[in-house]
Design a protein around this motif. Structure first.
Motif, PDB file in Angstrom:
ATOM      1  N   GLN A  85       0.845  -1.192   0.000  1.00  0.00           N
ATOM      2  CA  GLN A  85       0.000   0.000   0.000  1.00  0.00           C
ATOM      3  C   GLN A  85       0.875   1.234   0.000  1.00  0.00           C
ATOM      4  OE1 GLN A  85      -3.663   0.032   0.027  1.00  0.00           O
ATOM      5  NE2 GLN A  85      -2.909   1.945  -0.829  1.00  0.00           N
ATOM      6  N   ARG A  86       0.614   2.117  -0.943  1.00  0.00           N
ATOM      7  CA  ARG A  86       1.306   3.398  -1.012  1.00  0.00           C
ATOM      8  C   ARG A  86       0.348   4.500  -0.565  1.00  0.00           C
ATOM      9  NH1 ARG A  86       2.878   2.851  -7.245  1.00  0.00           N
ATOM     10  NH2 ARG A  86       0.622   2.592  -7.197  1.00  0.00           N
ATOM     11  N   PRO A  87       0.846   5.543   0.083  1.00  0.00           N
ATOM     12  CA  PRO A  87      -0.041   6.620   0.528  1.00  0.00           C
ATOM     13  C   PRO A  87      -0.842   7.228  -0.614  1.00  0.00           C
ATOM     14  CG  PRO A  87       2.145   6.897   1.456  1.00  0.00           C
ATOM     15  CD  PRO A  87       2.229   5.758   0.493  1.00  0.00           C
ATOM     16  N   ARG A  88      -0.220   7.400  -1.761  1.00  0.00           N
ATOM     17  CA  ARG A  88      -0.909   8.039  -2.890  1.00  0.00           C
ATOM     18  C   ARG A  88      -2.102   7.238  -3.384  1.00  0.00           C
ATOM     19  NH1 ARG A  88       3.902   7.588  -7.118  1.00  0.00           N
ATOM     20  NH2 ARG A  88       4.368   5.403  -6.783  1.00  0.00           N
ATOM     21  N   ASP A  89      -2.114   5.928  -3.094  1.00  0.00           N
ATOM     22  CA  ASP A  89      -3.255   5.108  -3.483  1.00  0.00           C
ATOM     23  C   ASP A  89      -4.454   5.351  -2.564  1.00  0.00           C
ATOM     24  OD1 ASP A  89      -1.679   3.972  -5.499  1.00  0.00           O
ATOM     25  OD2 ASP A  89      -0.964   2.398  -4.145  1.00  0.00           O
TER      26      ASP A  89
END
Length: 181
Positions: free
Chosen positions: A166-170
Motif C-alpha cells: 500500500q502506497r499513501p498516494r493510493d
C-alpha cells in the motif's frame, strides 16, 4: 510461516541544511502520509508481535503519528542498526530475533527496505507487487511479506512472497509525487 511488515518512514523535511540526516523531521506531506498509513495498517488487521525501528527522527515521528491515528500504543524496539542499513544488515537483525514472534514489522529507510524486499521475494515474474516496488518503494509505503520459514534465524534470500503493498498516494492522491504541500 512468518509474517514481515515493512513500513518506510514518511516524507521528511529537507529545509534545514544544518540538521544531520538522522535528525530530519517529517514535512507536512509526511505528517499526513504517516497518519493515513497508520489507519491503513490498523485496518489491515495484522496484530504485530514485534515492531523494530530505526531511531531516526523521521521514523519516530512516522510511528508516533501512525499510532496516534490508529488509536494504538505499540511497544517498539529501537535499533540503531536499522538506520540506513543494507539489506544484509536488516536480514541479520531479523535472524537475531529471540522468542520466535509470529510477525515482525520493520520500520526504516530506503534503499535498505526496498533491497530487503528484492532479496527476500524471488524475481520469478509471479509477483506484480514486486514489480511495483521495482519502480520505487515510496515514503510511507507499507508492505507485507509471508516468509516460508519456521523461525527467524532461517531468513534467507528468496524465502518470501509479497502479499500486500500500500502506497499513501493510493489512499489519497494529494500524497502522490506531484502533490504540492
Amino acid at each position: 510461516m512468518k509474517t514481515l511488515g515493512i513500513f518506510r518512514h514518511a516524507k521528511s523535511d529537507w529545509n534545514d541544511a544544518r540538521l544531520r540526516d538522522f535528525d530530519r523531521p517529517l514535512n507536512a506531506r509526511g505528517r499526513k502520509g504517516a497518519a493515513i498509513m497508520g489507519l491503513h495498517i490498523r485496518d489491515h488487521a495484522q496484530n504485530w508481535s514485534r515492531i523494530l525501528a530505526s531511531p531516526a527522527v523521521r521514523v519516530t515521528q512516522t510511528l508516533d503519528l501512525a499510532s496516534e491515528a490508529a488509536g494504538a500504543a505499540p511497544s517498539i524496539t529501537w535499533d540503531r542498526r536499522i538506520y540506513l542499513a543494507s539489506s544484509a544488515t536488516l536480514i541479520d537483525v531479523l535472524r537475531e530475533q529471540d522468542g520466535d514472534p509470529a510477525s515482525i514489522m520493520m520500520v526504516g529507510h530506503n534503499p535498505g527496505l526496498e533491497d530487503l524486499i528484492f532479496d527476500l521475494v524471488p524475481d520469478d515474474g509471479n509477483s506484480p507487487l514486486r514489480d511495483i516496488v521495482e519502480e520505487k518503494l515510496p515514503t510511507a509505503a507499507f508492505a507485507v511479506l509471508q516468509l516460508d520459514i519456521d523461525s527467524w534465524d532461517k531468513v534467507d534470500m528468496g524465502c518470501a512472497s509479497l502479499v500486500h503493498l500500500q502506497r499513501p498516494r493510493d489512499l489519497d492522491p494529494d500524497l502522490g509525487p506531484n502533490a504540492n504541500f
